[in-house]
Design a protein around this motif. Sequence first.
Motif, PDB file in Angstrom:
ATOM      1  N   LEU A  40       0.851  -1.200   0.000  1.00 39.80           N
ATOM      2  CA  LEU A  40       0.000   0.000   0.000  1.00 39.80           C
ATOM      3  C   LEU A  40       0.885   1.247   0.000  1.00 39.80           C
ATOM      4  O   LEU A  40       0.611   2.218  -0.721  1.00 39.80           O
ATOM      5  CB  LEU A  40      -0.912  -0.007   1.234  1.00 39.80           C
ATOM      6  N   TYR A  86       2.989   1.272  -3.476  1.00 39.06           N
ATOM      7  CA  TYR A  86       2.245   1.580  -4.706  1.00 39.06           C
ATOM      8  C   TYR A  86       1.226   2.697  -4.522  1.00 39.06           C
ATOM      9  O   TYR A  86       0.225   2.738  -5.235  1.00 39.06           O
ATOM     10  CB  TYR A  86       1.534   0.322  -5.220  1.00 39.06           C
ATOM     11  N   HIS A  90       0.398   4.544  -7.690  1.00 37.75           N
ATOM     12  CA  HIS A  90      -0.423   3.763  -8.624  1.00 37.75           C
ATOM     13  C   HIS A  90      -1.889   3.741  -8.159  1.00 37.75           C
ATOM     14  O   HIS A  90      -2.811   3.867  -8.971  1.00 37.75           O
ATOM     15  CB  HIS A  90       0.075   2.309  -8.692  1.00 37.75           C
ATOM     16  N   ILE A  91      -2.051   3.592  -6.838  1.00 39.24           N
ATOM     17  CA  ILE A  91      -3.413   3.501  -6.297  1.00 39.24           C
ATOM     18  C   ILE A  91      -4.129   4.841  -6.451  1.00 39.24           C
ATOM     19  O   ILE A  91      -5.308   4.890  -6.826  1.00 39.24           O
ATOM     20  CB  ILE A  91      -3.373   3.016  -4.831  1.00 39.24           C
ATOM     21  N   ALA A 141      -5.130   5.172  -9.998  1.00 38.80           N
ATOM     22  CA  ALA A 141      -6.290   4.311 -10.281  1.00 38.80           C
ATOM     23  C   ALA A 141      -7.568   4.976  -9.784  1.00 38.80           C
ATOM     24  O   ALA A 141      -8.600   4.977 -10.473  1.00 38.80           O
ATOM     25  CB  ALA A 141      -6.113   2.954  -9.622  1.00 38.80           C
ATOM     26  N   LEU A 142      -7.469   5.582  -8.604  1.00 38.24           N
ATOM     27  CA  LEU A 142      -8.642   6.273  -8.033  1.00 38.24           C
ATOM     28  C   LEU A 142      -9.061   7.430  -8.938  1.00 38.24           C
ATOM     29  O   LEU A 142     -10.257   7.614  -9.223  1.00 38.24           O
ATOM     30  CB  LEU A 142      -8.300   6.775  -6.622  1.00 38.24           C
ATOM     31  N   VAL A 168     -10.691   6.015 -12.086  1.00 36.03           N
ATOM     32  CA  VAL A 168     -12.059   5.525 -11.833  1.00 36.03           C
ATOM     33  C   VAL A 168     -13.015   6.696 -11.672  1.00 36.03           C
ATOM     34  O   VAL A 168     -14.113   6.718 -12.253  1.00 36.03           O
ATOM     35  CB  VAL A 168     -12.073   4.609 -10.569  1.00 36.03           C
ATOM     36  N   SER A 172     -16.109   7.559 -14.157  1.00 35.27           N
ATOM     37  CA  SER A 172     -17.469   7.658 -13.594  1.00 35.27           C
ATOM     38  C   SER A 172     -18.085   9.009 -13.970  1.00 35.27           C
ATOM     39  O   SER A 172     -19.246   9.085 -14.393  1.00 35.27           O
ATOM     40  CB  SER A 172     -17.434   7.528 -12.072  1.00 35.27           C
ATOM     41  N   VAL A 191     -21.433   9.563 -16.309  1.00 38.18           N
ATOM     42  CA  VAL A 191     -22.628  10.313 -15.883  1.00 38.18           C
ATOM     43  C   VAL A 191     -23.020  11.319 -16.960  1.00 38.18           C
ATOM     44  O   VAL A 191     -24.185  11.405 -17.350  1.00 38.18           O
ATOM     45  CB  VAL A 191     -22.346  11.109 -14.570  1.00 38.18           C
ATOM     46  N   LEU A 222     -24.422   9.481 -20.005  1.00 36.76           N
ATOM     47  CA  LEU A 222     -25.783   8.972 -19.793  1.00 36.76           C
ATOM     48  C   LEU A 222     -26.782  10.125 -19.836  1.00 36.76           C
ATOM     49  O   LEU A 222     -27.867  10.009 -20.410  1.00 36.76           O
ATOM     50  CB  LEU A 222     -25.879   8.226 -18.466  1.00 36.76           C
ATOM     51  N   ILE A 238     -27.289  11.247 -23.370  1.00 38.49           N
ATOM     52  CA  ILE A 238     -28.149  10.297 -24.112  1.00 38.49           C
ATOM     53  C   ILE A 238     -29.609  10.515 -23.732  1.00 38.49           C
ATOM     54  O   ILE A 238     -30.503  10.530 -24.585  1.00 38.49           O
ATOM     55  CB  ILE A 238     -27.718   8.840 -23.837  1.00 38.49           C
ATOM     56  N   GLU A 239     -29.837  10.736 -22.445  1.00 37.07           N
ATOM     57  CA  GLU A 239     -31.207  10.947 -21.965  1.00 37.07           C
ATOM     58  C   GLU A 239     -31.801  12.209 -22.582  1.00 37.07           C
ATOM     59  O   GLU A 239     -32.944  12.222 -23.053  1.00 37.07           O
ATOM     60  CB  GLU A 239     -31.211  11.045 -20.439  1.00 37.07           C
ATOM     61  N   ALA A 267     -32.541  11.683 -26.231  1.00 36.86           N
ATOM     62  CA  ALA A 267     -33.736  10.832 -26.379  1.00 36.86           C
ATOM     63  C   ALA A 267     -34.997  11.654 -26.149  1.00 36.86           C
ATOM     64  O   ALA A 267     -35.995  11.513 -26.873  1.00 36.86           O
ATOM     65  CB  ALA A 267     -33.664   9.656 -25.424  1.00 36.86           C
ATOM     66  N   ARG A 311     -37.960  12.466 -28.744  1.00 39.47           N
ATOM     67  CA  ARG A 311     -39.369  12.129 -28.442  1.00 39.47           C
ATOM     68  C   ARG A 311     -40.279  13.333 -28.665  1.00 39.47           C
ATOM     69  O   ARG A 311     -41.351  13.238 -29.215  1.00 39.47           O
ATOM     70  CB  ARG A 311     -39.488  11.651 -26.992  1.00 39.47           C
ATOM     71  N   PHE A 362     -33.105   3.792 -16.538  1.00 37.87           N
ATOM     72  CA  PHE A 362     -32.176   4.583 -17.349  1.00 37.87           C
ATOM     73  C   PHE A 362     -32.497   6.048 -17.199  1.00 37.87           C
ATOM     74  O   PHE A 362     -33.631   6.450 -17.457  1.00 37.87           O
ATOM     75  CB  PHE A 362     -32.276   4.170 -18.830  1.00 37.87           C
ATOM     76  N   PRO A 363     -31.628   6.884 -16.726  1.00 37.04           N
ATOM     77  CA  PRO A 363     -30.221   6.608 -16.444  1.00 37.04           C
ATOM     78  C   PRO A 363     -29.906   6.436 -14.953  1.00 37.04           C
ATOM     79  O   PRO A 363     -28.788   6.132 -14.619  1.00 37.04           O
ATOM     80  CB  PRO A 363     -29.544   7.869 -16.963  1.00 37.04           C
ATOM     81  N   PHE A 414     -26.708   4.433 -13.704  1.00 35.03           N
ATOM     82  CA  PHE A 414     -25.583   5.243 -13.245  1.00 35.03           C
ATOM     83  C   PHE A 414     -25.086   4.731 -11.889  1.00 35.03           C
ATOM     84  O   PHE A 414     -23.884   4.582 -11.668  1.00 35.03           O
ATOM     85  CB  PHE A 414     -25.989   6.721 -13.144  1.00 35.03           C
ATOM     86  N   PHE A 433     -11.910  -0.279  -8.103  1.00 36.80           N
ATOM     87  CA  PHE A 433     -10.841   0.323  -7.302  1.00 36.80           C
ATOM     88  C   PHE A 433     -10.430  -0.618  -6.162  1.00 36.80           C
ATOM     89  O   PHE A 433      -9.237  -0.808  -5.904  1.00 36.80           O
ATOM     90  CB  PHE A 433     -11.311   1.677  -6.763  1.00 36.80           C
ATOM     91  N   PHE A 452      -8.498  -3.489  -7.683  1.00 37.23           N
ATOM     92  CA  PHE A 452      -7.161  -3.061  -8.102  1.00 37.23           C
ATOM     93  C   PHE A 452      -6.238  -2.966  -6.880  1.00 37.23           C
ATOM     94  O   PHE A 452      -5.107  -3.466  -6.899  1.00 37.23           O
ATOM     95  CB  PHE A 452      -7.268  -1.711  -8.816  1.00 37.23           C
ATOM     96  N   CYS A 459      -1.754  -5.094  -3.872  1.00 41.94           N
ATOM     97  CA  CYS A 459      -1.183  -5.165  -2.508  1.00 41.94           C
ATOM     98  C   CYS A 459      -1.077  -6.587  -1.959  1.00 41.94           C
ATOM     99  O   CYS A 459      -0.146  -6.880  -1.213  1.00 41.94           O
ATOM    100  CB  CYS A 459      -2.013  -4.337  -1.541  1.00 41.94           C
TER     101      CYS A 459
END
Lengths: 213, 371
Positions: free
Chosen positions: A176, A179, A182-183, A186-187, A190, A194, A198, A201, A204-205, A208, A212, B248-249, B253, B264, B267, B272
């Motif tokens: 820990l 690295y 690296h961690i 990675a966080l 991610v 994410s 969001v 999405l 796209i909503e 759409a 409509r 959706f969504p 999400f 995470f 990983f 580790c």
Amino acid sequence: MRTINNRAIQIDLLKSRLSKHFWFGSISSIFLLSCFVSKADSYPQFQEFSEKNSGRSVNCAMCHTSGDGPTGEGPGQIGSLKAEEIARLNSARAALEPGSQVESPILNDFGNLIIKSLGKRKVLALRDEPAQLSIALGNRSDLDKDGICDGQEYLDGTDPLNAEHGDPLKLFRINLSKYKLHICLALLAVASISFGIVRLLKAIEILAAVRRS
Amino acid sequence: MTVSDRSKQSRKIDFFGFLVERFPLDKMNIKHMLEHKEVPVHKMSWGYYTGGLTMFFFMIQVVTGLFLLFYYQPTVSDANLSVEYITKYVSAGALIRNMHAWSASGMILSAVVHLITAFAMKSFEKPRELTWILGVVLLVITFTFGFTGYLLPWNQIAVNATKVGLQSVEDVGQYLPGLLHDVPRILRETFQGEASVGQSTLGRFYALHVVLLPLALVLLLAGHLLQVQLHGMSEGVDMKAAKTERFFPVFLFKDLTLWGVFFFILFTLSICIPFESFLPYPLLAPYDALGATPAGIKPEWYFFFVYYPLELLPFWVIILLSGMVGAILVLTPWIFAGTSRKVLGFIASLVSVYLIVMTVFGEQIYHLLKH
């Protein structure tokens, strides 16, 4: 009488393996061997201690080349040694004091390190106090570079020559810290993905909904 | 028309009706399956995420497994060496291998949790019987993934545990009647491929692990997901949920965010803690057919719930219980059709306690009862 006979047979076996050039120079070594070879130098006291202390199964492969110990005809066992290897074995057996450059073919890197840093005399003395081996080795050497010193791996019953093997909790703490960059990356990755998803999405909503309407 | 003809025709109509109800063509569109889908919000809503999590771990398995395929050699002479090569010399090889091992455990854990929560939430209710049965088959495939993958590193524990496992399969035969008597032996011979576990076994397990099982899993998973999307999320609780959220969504999400969190965690764990550090190192040595079998051979943790009872109880008791549990699992939608969620929750809690106790304390219980 039977033991003497066995010893003689083993010495004969070893003799037959010695090369012609080496033979004359090895008389003293053969004499030394005759003192040790009756039962190959495996000291189960250390294995028993490591097993008891750690609660893990431990075998001869902690210090020896072969997991089944030094006696036998298999790879890394005395019965399979060539002349040059027997010479190295003899020199390791004669290394009574620390500091000698030994490369015993029946020992792995950890076994050789023990002989190099402590000497055979000290190892023999430690058989009665196997717990002291870890203290005697100190915490300087870490052969597999996993962050856990070899003496500690002996106490934990883990493989001192495999960086992927060690006490899980200790490895977790060490890695820990090792690295952390690296961690963190990675966080960050991610979190970015994410965030991106969001937005995707939501887009796209909205698209759409527009379609409509 | 005779009575028997009428009965046959009525059975045909029933079966057709059953299929139409489970695969309603009018609902097979984006509007129904995605845009208008609502997810109930209540105290058990977390249960809706366990299925997605299992799929996430499966995806990690596929990706890391593909990387491992580049270097792994499925031969008895090279398998262990190639695994060592991956771990020591391939760039990020140890990380990929650890992710594969950790996510395998994660997949099995989340699949079991998914099954138990689906049971407690009565998600098998009409018209979701097929979803349930497909889920049970998927769980069996997931366990088979674990069993076949265990052999591939070709080390002491891998080969010896596989030998025990295959022998247990054959031993089942002695308790089966008539024609069934020989089926387990034939199965064992088919998967083993030779007199003892060897090259043929490794080749067959490899083929199963990387081709047949993934194909079967993807096909069944597609059916499972189609059913989930067609019939929507089950209510999950007795009282109709006061609040719902859009699939959706909003739900999607949240699901993806959870995947991110678990990625995470995965990983961090993989970088580790090497997965093999939990095992004694003599078990990780390359398999030696002529050497002594090291002590402590046992299956992976996810088989402990059946392994320790197997060590303690007569074999026939385990077969009987396993057969009963298997039958109950498949017939759950009909056996528990009229059971309240409260009772189902109680049964699910009991099963969870048993699984946790046997997995965590199984070894201690075994030693306590044996000595």
